[in-house]
Design a protein around this motif. Sequence first.
Motif, mmCIF file in Angstrom:
data_model
loop_
_atom_site.group_PDB
_atom_site.id
_atom_site.type_symbol
_atom_site.label_atom_id
_atom_site.label_comp_id
_atom_site.label_asym_id
_atom_site.label_seq_id
_atom_site.Cartn_x
_atom_site.Cartn_y
_atom_site.Cartn_z
ATOM 1 N N GLU A 137 0.842 -1.094 -0.068
ATOM 2 C CA GLU A 137 0.000 0.005 0.144
ATOM 3 C C GLU A 137 0.890 1.328 0.029
ATOM 4 N N THR A 138 0.257 2.326 -0.496
ATOM 5 C CA THR A 138 0.891 3.720 -0.469
ATOM 6 C C THR A 138 0.190 4.294 0.799
ATOM 7 N N SER A 139 0.935 4.977 1.547
ATOM 8 C CA SER A 139 0.432 5.606 2.580
ATOM 9 C C SER A 139 1.300 6.962 3.189
ATOM 10 N N ASP A 140 0.936 7.887 3.728
ATOM 11 C CA ASP A 140 1.713 9.189 4.036
ATOM 12 C C ASP A 140 2.547 8.904 5.019
ATOM 13 N N LYS A 141 3.362 9.934 5.568
ATOM 14 C CA LYS A 141 4.327 9.942 6.635
ATOM 15 C C LYS A 141 3.303 9.404 7.783
ATOM 16 N N MET A 142 3.757 8.550 8.811
ATOM 17 C CA MET A 142 3.127 8.212 10.013
ATOM 18 C C MET A 142 4.133 8.318 11.035
ATOM 19 N N THR A 143 3.593 8.419 12.397
ATOM 20 C CA THR A 143 4.298 8.248 13.540
ATOM 21 C C THR A 143 4.447 6.830 13.646
ATOM 22 N N GLU A 144 5.378 6.520 14.444
ATOM 23 C CA GLU A 144 5.518 5.044 15.060
ATOM 24 C C GLU A 144 4.192 4.391 15.594
ATOM 25 N N ARG A 145 3.547 5.363 16.446
ATOM 26 C CA ARG A 145 2.387 4.607 16.996
ATOM 27 C C ARG A 145 1.206 4.488 16.042
ATOM 28 N N GLN A 146 1.314 5.376 15.022
ATOM 29 C CA GLN A 146 0.216 5.141 13.869
ATOM 30 C C GLN A 146 0.347 3.816 13.016
ATOM 31 N N ILE A 147 1.687 3.716 12.894
ATOM 32 C CA ILE A 147 2.362 2.527 12.110
ATOM 33 C C ILE A 147 1.944 1.064 12.770
ATOM 34 N N SER A 148 2.255 1.091 14.073
ATOM 35 C CA SER A 148 1.815 -0.097 14.743
ATOM 36 C C SER A 148 0.538 -0.348 14.845
ATOM 37 N N GLN A 149 -0.347 0.554 15.108
ATOM 38 C CA GLN A 149 -1.831 0.714 14.964
ATOM 39 C C GLN A 149 -2.331 0.138 13.515
ATOM 40 N N LYS A 150 -1.709 0.670 12.456
ATOM 41 C CA LYS A 150 -2.084 0.278 11.069
ATOM 42 C C LYS A 150 -2.035 -1.293 11.124
ATOM 43 N N VAL A 151 -0.853 -1.585 11.404
ATOM 44 C CA VAL A 151 -0.320 -3.310 11.351
ATOM 45 C C VAL A 151 -1.244 -4.046 12.055
ATOM 46 N N ARG A 152 -1.512 -3.783 13.409
ATOM 47 C CA ARG A 152 -2.302 -4.571 14.138
ATOM 48 C C ARG A 152 -3.878 -4.566 13.613
ATOM 49 N N ARG A 153 -4.387 -3.386 13.057
ATOM 50 C CA ARG A 153 -5.870 -3.169 12.396
ATOM 51 C C ARG A 153 -5.606 -4.058 11.242
ATOM 52 N N HIS A 154 -4.713 -4.142 10.397
ATOM 53 C CA HIS A 154 -4.667 -5.031 9.256
ATOM 54 C C HIS A 154 -4.850 -6.412 9.259
ATOM 55 N N TYR A 155 -3.982 -6.939 10.416
ATOM 56 C CA TYR A 155 -3.970 -8.550 10.958
ATOM 57 C C TYR A 155 -5.162 -8.900 11.459
#
Length: 147
Positions: free
Chosen positions: A114-132
Amino acid sequence: MNTLAGLWIDHRKAVIVILTDKGEETRRIKSDVEKQLRRSGRSPSRAPFESQMVPADDSRAREYTGHLANYYDEVISCLRPAKAILLFGPGEAKGELKKRIERNKLDLRITSFETSDKMTERQISQKVRRHYVASAATPAAGRRSKR
């Protein structure tokens, strides 16, 4: 639970989120790569042979490509235990990494790109958790019991 990974990457840094039965781990890898090499000292230089003080474009490009190759190899080594990888980021680095993985026929499973904007580490880990969590819930939603 298998080892699952999410990777947000650009040319400057990579943030890897690894999910296991034991919990979540976040790793950061800096590339230390600079696209535009700059002269040290005053700009513009008043020295008589200024063009000889700056490396040629082709040698700079080779050095840049070599640094990126080392950076991608370090990222790949962190992803080896993952059974599934969510790969996302804002620029070209994610595509370059995907091509490197495919070209070298590495046994890594990129399940989502996926293409995404710049993100904070918290946003990145949240996106990964939500995805799985969402991908785990999707097959179960299709299997409804008939009564």
